[in-house]
Enzyme design. Structure first.
Site, PDB file in Angstrom:
ATOM      1  N   GLU A 153       0.856  -1.187   0.000  1.00  0.00           N
ATOM      2  CA  GLU A 153       0.000   0.000   0.000  1.00  0.00           C
ATOM      3  C   GLU A 153       0.895   1.240   0.000  1.00  0.00           C
ATOM      4  O   GLU A 153       1.785   1.373   0.833  1.00  0.00           O
ATOM      5  CB  GLU A 153      -0.871  -0.019   1.277  1.00  0.00           C
ATOM      6  CG  GLU A 153      -1.710   1.228   1.434  1.00  0.00           C
ATOM      7  CD  GLU A 153      -2.344   1.342   2.826  1.00  0.00           C
ATOM      8  OE1 GLU A 153      -2.337   0.370   3.606  1.00  0.00           O
ATOM      9  OE2 GLU A 153      -2.839   2.442   3.111  1.00  0.00           O
ATOM     10  N   THR A 204     -12.518  10.762 -10.000  1.00  0.00           N
ATOM     11  CA  THR A 204     -11.881   9.473 -10.303  1.00  0.00           C
ATOM     12  C   THR A 204     -11.145   9.548 -11.637  1.00  0.00           C
ATOM     13  O   THR A 204      -9.993   9.126 -11.750  1.00  0.00           O
ATOM     14  CB  THR A 204     -12.942   8.346 -10.343  1.00  0.00           C
ATOM     15  OG1 THR A 204     -13.521   8.241  -9.057  1.00  0.00           O
ATOM     16  CG2 THR A 204     -12.343   7.016 -10.752  1.00  0.00           C
ATOM     17  N   CYS A 393      -0.041  -1.204  29.738  1.00  0.00           N
ATOM     18  CA  CYS A 393       1.239  -0.499  29.747  1.00  0.00           C
ATOM     19  C   CYS A 393       1.229   0.660  30.752  1.00  0.00           C
ATOM     20  O   CYS A 393       1.229   0.410  31.951  1.00  0.00           O
ATOM     21  CB  CYS A 393       1.630  -0.078  28.340  1.00  0.00           C
ATOM     22  SG  CYS A 393       3.416   0.037  28.192  1.00  0.00           S
ATOM     23  N   LEU A 394       1.134   1.904  30.311  1.00  0.00           N
ATOM     24  CA  LEU A 394       1.086   2.992  31.292  1.00  0.00           C
ATOM     25  C   LEU A 394      -0.128   2.800  32.220  1.00  0.00           C
ATOM     26  O   LEU A 394      -0.082   3.145  33.395  1.00  0.00           O
ATOM     27  CB  LEU A 394       1.002   4.358  30.590  1.00  0.00           C
ATOM     28  CG  LEU A 394       1.017   5.562  31.516  1.00  0.00           C
ATOM     29  CD1 LEU A 394       2.318   5.679  32.272  1.00  0.00           C
ATOM     30  CD2 LEU A 394       0.763   6.852  30.738  1.00  0.00           C
ATOM     31  N   GLU A 417       9.242   8.123  35.596  1.00  0.00           N
ATOM     32  CA  GLU A 417       8.966   8.891  34.370  1.00  0.00           C
ATOM     33  C   GLU A 417       8.277  10.208  34.752  1.00  0.00           C
ATOM     34  O   GLU A 417       8.500  11.236  34.127  1.00  0.00           O
ATOM     35  CB  GLU A 417       8.051   8.075  33.434  1.00  0.00           C
ATOM     36  CG  GLU A 417       7.682   8.804  32.153  1.00  0.00           C
ATOM     37  CD  GLU A 417       6.762   8.004  31.228  1.00  0.00           C
ATOM     38  OE1 GLU A 417       6.326   6.884  31.600  1.00  0.00           O
ATOM     39  OE2 GLU A 417       6.463   8.492  30.126  1.00  0.00           O
ATOM     40  N   ARG A 475       9.649   1.913  28.414  1.00  0.00           N
ATOM     41  CA  ARG A 475      10.980   2.258  28.903  1.00  0.00           C
ATOM     42  C   ARG A 475      11.060   2.036  30.413  1.00  0.00           C
ATOM     43  O   ARG A 475      12.098   1.905  30.982  1.00  0.00           O
ATOM     44  CB  ARG A 475      11.205   3.739  28.561  1.00  0.00           C
ATOM     45  CG  ARG A 475      12.620   4.131  28.484  1.00  0.00           C
ATOM     46  CD  ARG A 475      12.800   5.464  27.747  1.00  0.00           C
ATOM     47  NE  ARG A 475      13.280   5.259  26.402  1.00  0.00           N
ATOM     48  CZ  ARG A 475      12.724   5.755  25.314  1.00  0.00           C
ATOM     49  NH1 ARG A 475      11.645   6.495  25.397  1.00  0.00           N
ATOM     50  NH2 ARG A 475      13.241   5.518  24.141  1.00  0.00           N
ATOM     51  N   HIS A 520       1.370  -5.133  25.436  1.00  0.00           N
ATOM     52  CA  HIS A 520       0.189  -4.649  24.697  1.00  0.00           C
ATOM     53  C   HIS A 520      -0.524  -5.819  24.027  1.00  0.00           C
ATOM     54  O   HIS A 520      -0.213  -6.148  22.881  1.00  0.00           O
ATOM     55  CB  HIS A 520       0.620  -3.659  23.613  1.00  0.00           C
ATOM     56  CG  HIS A 520       1.163  -2.382  24.132  1.00  0.00           C
ATOM     57  ND1 HIS A 520       0.412  -1.237  24.225  1.00  0.00           N
ATOM     58  CD2 HIS A 520       2.390  -2.057  24.588  1.00  0.00           C
ATOM     59  CE1 HIS A 520       1.160  -0.258  24.720  1.00  0.00           C
ATOM     60  NE2 HIS A 520       2.366  -0.735  24.942  1.00  0.00           N
ATOM     61  N   GLU A 522      -3.342  -5.818  22.788  1.00  0.00           N
ATOM     62  CA  GLU A 522      -4.208  -5.345  21.696  1.00  0.00           C
ATOM     63  C   GLU A 522      -3.557  -5.493  20.327  1.00  0.00           C
ATOM     64  O   GLU A 522      -4.248  -5.503  19.317  1.00  0.00           O
ATOM     65  CB  GLU A 522      -4.630  -3.890  21.942  1.00  0.00           C
ATOM     66  CG  GLU A 522      -3.561  -2.821  21.731  1.00  0.00           C
ATOM     67  CD  GLU A 522      -2.701  -2.549  22.960  1.00  0.00           C
ATOM     68  OE1 GLU A 522      -2.623  -3.430  23.847  1.00  0.00           O
ATOM     69  OE2 GLU A 522      -2.080  -1.470  23.023  1.00  0.00           O
TER      70      GLU A 522
HETATM   71  N1  GLN Z   1       5.487   5.590  29.372  1.00  0.00           N
HETATM   72  C1  GLN Z   1       5.545   4.252  29.851  1.00  0.00           C
HETATM   73  C2  GLN Z   1       6.892   3.600  29.596  1.00  0.00           C
HETATM   74  O1  GLN Z   1       7.631   4.055  28.755  1.00  0.00           O
HETATM   75  C3  GLN Z   1       4.435   3.402  29.243  1.00  0.00           C
HETATM   76  C4  GLN Z   1       4.539   3.252  27.757  1.00  0.00           C
HETATM   77  C5  GLN Z   1       3.266   2.779  27.095  1.00  0.00           C
HETATM   78  O2  GLN Z   1       2.179   2.913  27.630  1.00  0.00           O
HETATM   79  N2  GLN Z   1       3.390   2.251  25.881  1.00  0.00           N
HETATM   80  O3  GLN Z   1       7.245   2.649  30.230  1.00  0.00           O
END
Ligand code: GLN
Length: 542
Positions: A153, A204, A393-394, A417, A475, A520, A522
């Site tokens: 794509e 088109t 994650c966060l 963080e 991180r 993640h 998802e």
């Molecule tokens: N900011 C957080 C970290 O770096 C979570 C990152 C996130 O949610 N993808 O660990």
């Protein structure tokens, strides 16, 4: 026969399909490409899908999700455009770094070669050096794997300055590979002029003329429109654009993106493509499981409402989470209605009003201080009201910080963080991250193994298996120094990295469903394989 010769003979001849878009952006090139991929896969072909993005960023990692939508992460840890998520969800294939190409990456590699002296004496130019590098990247995947089709794509819209080198590269490839090995599919938009009560084909025609001016003749046209297109109209387009009538496919707005492949199949797109590429047409795939999913989706009318607490106020910023929830909803015979609740608007006074009407809460991923308080307040509300809650994650990190502050009594607990000076850094920067100075592509990215604790909710959710593989992008991590404190107080670490002790999952077993994952999930939910954690979460919400 030598082994090498045998290998070469066995190697399939890969065919290339290029998908371009005209008239305007946002008409669904990604979904169209993904649908073509799913149809060919259902026909039994080995397919991969690739996105060429014209922007100068080397990858999508540092793009603002509110401007550009979610950053999708491949199994091998490439931060890419969200279209790769569509490709995986539609086709079930696993993408890798070869599936994503950006102008930035192309230039970076050409300039690195120039600095090394690889082109000594030559003047480096867009044609042939940049276009050669693009062609190399388009063919790279098929040089490593046995594939029947690479569907590429091309991002952007015909007429954009940035996409010119990509278009020149596919023009050359079509010429070099020949008619049966390369095919151009062009997606356009047919607007409806309400005052005149008419659908208009001029944009088109103009878009195809522009492509022809670049030396590309689209062989298949897909016309996106809000209304059904008559045969006359399709015929007119065919006539003006040098395309046969059967190859003018309409893509009308449908209730779900997942109906697109079925709609294309109904119009014989499989036959059109295979015939043009000199392949046997065979029987139309039945798409049995796919149709079953659509059927179940239609029948699922009972609503389950989920609050997605985050700070990125753009639907596409949480694309994979929304899709994962929807998949799991369908397989639980529910229609999931996910409502974005801005974490910046949540405070102690209004949290009840904001969240009480939902059956479950997702606390989303993210970066930086903005909106953090709202996430912590949402986590506290969910924990103390026993609402099924999924922290990603966060989101997981905020569940940990909230628990530390309000249950363990570490009043200034934080992620380093957000507050590098906290005396209780329950979420801390990973050791290997401490020496990192560049921000691009340097996080802990991609697939890692995670050992699950027996008898935990996650262990059960995954179907009683002891180890899983999930994708990461972070991180900071759970500070294992505090593990005992958390476990003694009721928050269990039920998943840890298979090699290190890094905590990947926390849960509170005494609550209905209160789980946070550092990874993640998802990114790996697909139409035909919903993710087990989302399945289990939605079940709990019901
Ligand atoms: N900011 C957080 C970290 O770096 C979570 C990152 C996130 O949610 N993808 O660990």
């Amino acid at each position: 026969m030598s082994n090498r010769r045998f290998r070469i003979m066995k190697h399939r001849k890969c065919k290339y399909i290029f998908v371009t878009g005209g008239v305007l952006s946002g008409v669904g090139k990604g979904i169209t490409a993904a649908s073509i991929g799913s149809i060919l896969k259902a026909k039994g072909y080995k397919v991969t899908m690739q996105k060429c993005d014209p922007y100068l960023n080397v990858d999508a990692g540092l793009l603002n999700p509110v401007e550009h939508g979610e950053c999708y992460v491949t199994a091998d840890g490439m931060e890419t455009d969200l279209d790769l998520g569509h490709y995986e969800r539609f086709t079930g294939i696993k993408t890798t770094r070869e599936n994503s190409v950006t102008t930035g990456r192309i230039y970076l590699s050409v300039i690195e070669k120039e600095r090394r002296g690889d082109f000594l004496g030559k003047t480096i130019q867009v044609v042939p050096h940049i276009t050669d590098e693009i062609k190399h990247r388009i063919k790279l995947k098929a040089s490593k794997e046995d594939l029947d089709f690479v569907i590429t794509e091309i991002g952007g819209t015909i007429g954009d300055i940035e996409s010119q080198p990509f278009l020149e590269a596919i023009r050359q490839l079509r010429w070099e590979l020949g008619q049966e090995n390369a095919l151009n599919i062009h997606l356009t938009y047919v607007p409806f002029l309400a005052a005149a009560g008419e659908l208009k084909t001029k944009p088109t025609q103009t878009s195809v003329k522009q492509l022809q001016g670049l030396g590309i003749q689209p062989e298949v046209l897909i016309l996106r429109s809000e209304h059904e297109l008559s045969d006359d109209l399709r015929s007119k387009v065919a006539h003006f654009c040098n395309v046969d009538l059967k190859s003018v496919i309409q893509s009308q707005d449908l209730p779900s993106i997942y109906e697109v492949p079925v709609n294309m199949l109904k119009q014989g797109l499989d036959e059109v493509i295979l015939k043009k590429m000199g392949l046997p047409i065979g029987k139309q795939p039945e798409l049995g499981a796919w149709r079953e999913f659509l059927d179940r989706r239609k029948k699922a009318t009972k609503v389950v409402k989920i609050a997605l607490v985050g700070k990125y106020g753009l639907q596409d910023a949480y694309k994979s989470i929304l899709e994962s929830l929807a998949h799991a909803g369908t397989y639980n015979d529910r229609k999931v209605e996910t409502v974005f609740v801005s974490s910046e608007d949540i405070n102690k006074e209004n949290v009840e009003v904001k969240l009480e009407g939902f059956s479950g809460i997702v606390i989303g991923p993210g970066f930086g201080q903005r909106g953090i308080n709202g996430k912590l307040i949402a986590a506290e509300y969910a924990r103390t009201h026993n609402k099924p809650t999924f922290g990603i994650c966060l989101g997981m990190q905020m569940m940990v910080v909230e628990f530390a502050r309000n249950v363990l009594g570490f009043k200034d607990a934080d992620s380093s963080e957000m507050n590098p000076d906290t005396s209780h850094n329950v979420i801390d920067m990973m050791e290997e991250q401490k020496k990192v100075t560049n921000l691009g592509g340097t996080m802990r990215l991609g697939l890692y193994g995670c050992k699950l604790k027996e008898n935990s909710k996650v262990f059960e959710a995954y179907g009683n298996i002891s180890e899983v593989q999930e994708r990461h992008r972070h991180r900071y991590e759970f500070n294992s120094k505090y593990k005992k404190d958390f476990e003694n107080a009721g928050m269990q670490c039920t998943g840890v990295n298979s090699e290190s002790e890094l905590v990947e999952i926390v849960e509170i077993p005494s609550l209905k469903w209160y789980i946070g994952t550092q990874f993640h999930p998802e990114y790996s939910s697909t139409v035909l394989k919903p993710h087990p954690l989302f399945m289990s979460f939605i079940k709990a919400c019901i």
